[in-house]
Write a protein that holds these residues in place. Structure first.
Motif, PDB file in Angstrom:
ATOM      1  N   ARG A  68       0.849  -1.262   0.083  1.00 38.31           N
ATOM      2  CA  ARG A  68      -0.108   0.071   0.148  1.00 38.31           C
ATOM      3  C   ARG A  68       0.726   1.189  -0.132  1.00 38.31           C
ATOM      4  O   ARG A  68       0.394   2.386  -0.790  1.00 38.31           O
ATOM      5  CB  ARG A  68      -0.988   0.236   1.315  1.00 38.31           C
ATOM      6  CG  ARG A  68      -2.270  -0.920   1.093  1.00 38.31           C
ATOM      7  CD  ARG A  68      -3.037  -0.897   2.338  1.00 38.31           C
ATOM      8  NE  ARG A  68      -3.406   0.691   2.417  1.00 38.31           N
ATOM      9  CZ  ARG A  68      -4.136   1.043   3.341  1.00 38.31           C
ATOM     10  NH1 ARG A  68      -4.226   0.528   4.510  1.00 38.31           N
ATOM     11  NH2 ARG A  68      -4.749   2.323   3.269  1.00 38.31           N
ATOM     12  N   VAL A  69       2.004   1.253   0.585  1.00 42.39           N
ATOM     13  CA  VAL A  69       2.858   2.474   0.695  1.00 42.39           C
ATOM     14  C   VAL A  69       4.130   1.968   0.194  1.00 42.39           C
ATOM     15  O   VAL A  69       4.754   1.099   0.597  1.00 42.39           O
ATOM     16  CB  VAL A  69       3.015   2.971   2.325  1.00 42.39           C
ATOM     17  CG1 VAL A  69       4.124   4.177   2.377  1.00 42.39           C
ATOM     18  CG2 VAL A  69       1.734   3.335   2.759  1.00 42.39           C
ATOM     19  N   VAL A  70       5.039   2.917  -0.580  1.00 38.80           N
ATOM     20  CA  VAL A  70       6.296   2.729  -1.031  1.00 38.80           C
ATOM     21  C   VAL A  70       6.957   3.694  -0.553  1.00 38.80           C
ATOM     22  O   VAL A  70       6.661   5.212  -0.829  1.00 38.80           O
ATOM     23  CB  VAL A  70       6.310   2.538  -2.609  1.00 38.80           C
ATOM     24  CG1 VAL A  70       7.708   2.523  -3.050  1.00 38.80           C
ATOM     25  CG2 VAL A  70       5.309   1.561  -3.181  1.00 38.80           C
ATOM     26  N   VAL A  71       8.198   3.529  -0.048  1.00 44.70           N
ATOM     27  CA  VAL A  71       9.180   4.772   0.578  1.00 44.70           C
ATOM     28  C   VAL A  71      10.114   4.461  -0.138  1.00 44.70           C
ATOM     29  O   VAL A  71      10.653   3.675  -0.703  1.00 44.70           O
ATOM     30  CB  VAL A  71       9.490   4.315   2.118  1.00 44.70           C
ATOM     31  CG1 VAL A  71      10.388   5.400   2.495  1.00 44.70           C
ATOM     32  CG2 VAL A  71       8.203   4.377   2.686  1.00 44.70           C
ATOM     33  N   VAL A  72      10.752   5.832  -0.901  1.00 41.20           N
ATOM     34  CA  VAL A  72      11.791   5.962  -1.701  1.00 41.20           C
ATOM     35  C   VAL A  72      13.021   6.665  -0.882  1.00 41.20           C
ATOM     36  O   VAL A  72      12.621   8.017  -0.571  1.00 41.20           O
ATOM     37  CB  VAL A  72      11.504   6.654  -3.223  1.00 41.20           C
ATOM     38  CG1 VAL A  72      12.930   6.669  -4.028  1.00 41.20           C
ATOM     39  CG2 VAL A  72      10.393   5.856  -3.729  1.00 41.20           C
ATOM     40  N   LYS A  73      14.101   6.359  -0.810  1.00 42.77           N
ATOM     41  CA  LYS A  73      15.243   7.115  -0.079  1.00 42.77           C
ATOM     42  C   LYS A  73      16.226   6.766  -0.590  1.00 42.77           C
ATOM     43  O   LYS A  73      16.683   5.972  -1.489  1.00 42.77           O
ATOM     44  CB  LYS A  73      14.968   6.344   1.554  1.00 42.77           C
ATOM     45  CG  LYS A  73      15.458   4.906   1.579  1.00 42.77           C
ATOM     46  CD  LYS A  73      15.342   4.711   3.039  1.00 42.77           C
ATOM     47  CE  LYS A  73      15.798   3.191   3.593  1.00 42.77           C
ATOM     48  NZ  LYS A  73      15.686   2.946   5.041  1.00 42.77           N
ATOM     49  N   GLY A  74      17.497   7.604   0.085  1.00 40.45           N
ATOM     50  CA  GLY A  74      18.809   7.328  -0.590  1.00 40.45           C
ATOM     51  C   GLY A  74      19.626   7.036   0.562  1.00 40.45           C
ATOM     52  O   GLY A  74      19.468   7.568   1.821  1.00 40.45           O
ATOM     53  N   GLU A  75      20.665   6.181   0.390  1.00 38.80           N
ATOM     54  CA  GLU A  75      21.841   5.822   1.372  1.00 38.80           C
ATOM     55  C   GLU A  75      22.997   6.818   1.255  1.00 38.80           C
ATOM     56  O   GLU A  75      23.198   7.341   0.312  1.00 38.80           O
ATOM     57  CB  GLU A  75      22.402   4.393   0.998  1.00 38.80           C
ATOM     58  CG  GLU A  75      23.250   3.630   2.132  1.00 38.80           C
ATOM     59  CD  GLU A  75      22.555   3.344   3.220  1.00 38.80           C
ATOM     60  OE1 GLU A  75      23.095   3.948   4.269  1.00 38.80           O
ATOM     61  OE2 GLU A  75      21.312   2.667   3.212  1.00 38.80           O
ATOM     62  N   GLY A  76      23.562   7.239   2.361  1.00 38.55           N
ATOM     63  CA  GLY A  76      24.624   8.090   2.443  1.00 38.55           C
ATOM     64  C   GLY A  76      24.221   9.358   2.624  1.00 38.55           C
ATOM     65  O   GLY A  76      23.046   9.821   3.027  1.00 38.55           O
ATOM     66  N   PRO A  77      24.968  10.400   2.107  1.00 36.46           N
ATOM     67  CA  PRO A  77      24.720  11.636   2.591  1.00 36.46           C
ATOM     68  C   PRO A  77      23.934  12.320   1.519  1.00 36.46           C
ATOM     69  O   PRO A  77      23.619  13.439   1.828  1.00 36.46           O
ATOM     70  CB  PRO A  77      26.262  12.392   2.370  1.00 36.46           C
ATOM     71  CG  PRO A  77      26.963  11.611   1.454  1.00 36.46           C
ATOM     72  CD  PRO A  77      26.499  10.180   1.697  1.00 36.46           C
ATOM     73  N   SER A  78      23.361  11.787   0.463  1.00 35.81           N
ATOM     74  CA  SER A  78      22.390  12.277  -0.426  1.00 35.81           C
ATOM     75  C   SER A  78      21.439  11.591  -0.885  1.00 35.81           C
ATOM     76  O   SER A  78      21.485  10.383  -0.814  1.00 35.81           O
ATOM     77  CB  SER A  78      23.405  12.804  -1.740  1.00 35.81           C
ATOM     78  OG  SER A  78      24.191  13.663  -1.643  1.00 35.81           O
TER      79      SER A  78
END
Length: 273
Positions: A68-78
């Motif tokens: 139902r929910v998709v989280v998009v994120k980044g590893e590291g400083p950016s």
């Protein structure tokens, strides 16, 4: 599709196994109704390539039905510093080619490559899911557009949005222009894009690019809290409501009223068969 064909077509391979995603620089995890996509090339500030966009599209195609929910994120400083700059060189990204090789194909083939890249962003708007971008550090160019592809953006106080493409002689073509105009208005979108300036957290919150700004150390918890709120509502009602909201801008008030009635009739029939 053979590996050679995939490379010739700009890296649009079929395999989205965990091992292949790791090679590309992505992680994809599913925990019940929550899916998490992590850009995982911290040594290159999560710069994106042809293969990134292909893999995102394949994730969307194979998304488990229960999500139902998709989280998009980044590893590291950016979150993502945008396009991998090797794509501007004659050599390009190993196994994927470059922009110079991509344009040396027929018009129809080139348009197909653009559509394939855009497919990695478009599915994040599907009404049956809510997509949340957890944005920290640089979100430049393709990174900015990936955040814009999501329904909601929760950002850290060090966020730096920038639509860099015009400064590189390009246009934003990863589906970011429409949501940017809808969020901030035409004049502000022109200002942001045609100056390629940086939008920091306070301005992002003020002009509607961000739903919430938190300290960097609080970003993960803020996203978890928002996901819990999103999952607290009825799944089918949430999807129907999102469809209504997405269509509202293109409809007259009368048309929207009709659409509301149709969706409500379907909900009542489902609740009281």
């Amino acid at each position: 599709m053979t590996e050679a064909e995939a490379q010739q077509r700009g890296g649009y391979a079929e395999d989205v196994s965990a091992e292949r995603l790791a090679e590309i620089g992505l992680r994809f995890e599913v925990d019940g109704e929550i899916a998490t996509i992590t850009l995982d090339r911290p040594d290159r500030r999560n710069a994106q390539t042809f293969a990134t966009w292909s893999a995102l599209a394949r994730i969307g195609e194979s998304l488990p039905e229960q999500v139902r929910v998709v989280v998009v994120k980044g590893e590291g400083p950016s979150f993502s510093a945008g396009i991998d700059l090797r794509m501007f060189t004659p050599e390009g990204v190993p196994g994927q080619g470059s922009f110079s090789s991509a344009v040396n194909v027929g018009d129809a083939e080139f348009e197909q490559r653009i559509r394939q890249a855009q497919a990695g962003f478009l599915w994040l708007r599907r009404p049956e899911i809510v997509s949340v971008a957890a944005v920290h550090g640089h979100a430049i160019g393709a990174g900015f557009q990936l955040a814009l592809a999501c329904d909601l953006r929760i950002v850290a106080d060090d966020v730096a949005f920038c639509m860099k493409e015009p400064a590189l002689g390009l246009v934003p073509d990863l589906t970011g222009t429409k949501p940017l105009v809808e969020l901030v208005g035409l004049a502000k979108a022109i200002d942001i894009c045609l100056t390629a300036r940086t939008v920091h957290a306070d301005e992002a919150m003020r002009i509607g690019l961000a739903e919430k700004v938190v300290a960097g150390g609080d970003l993960a918890q803020a996203v978890r809290d928002k996901v819990a709120e999103l999952l607290s509502t009825n799944r089918d009602a949430a999807a129907a409501t999102k469809r209504l909201l997405q269509g509202a801008r293109s409809r007259t008030l009368e048309e929207q009223s009709v659409a509301e009635g149709l969706e409500q009739a379907a909900r009542l029939k489902a609740l009281f068969p």
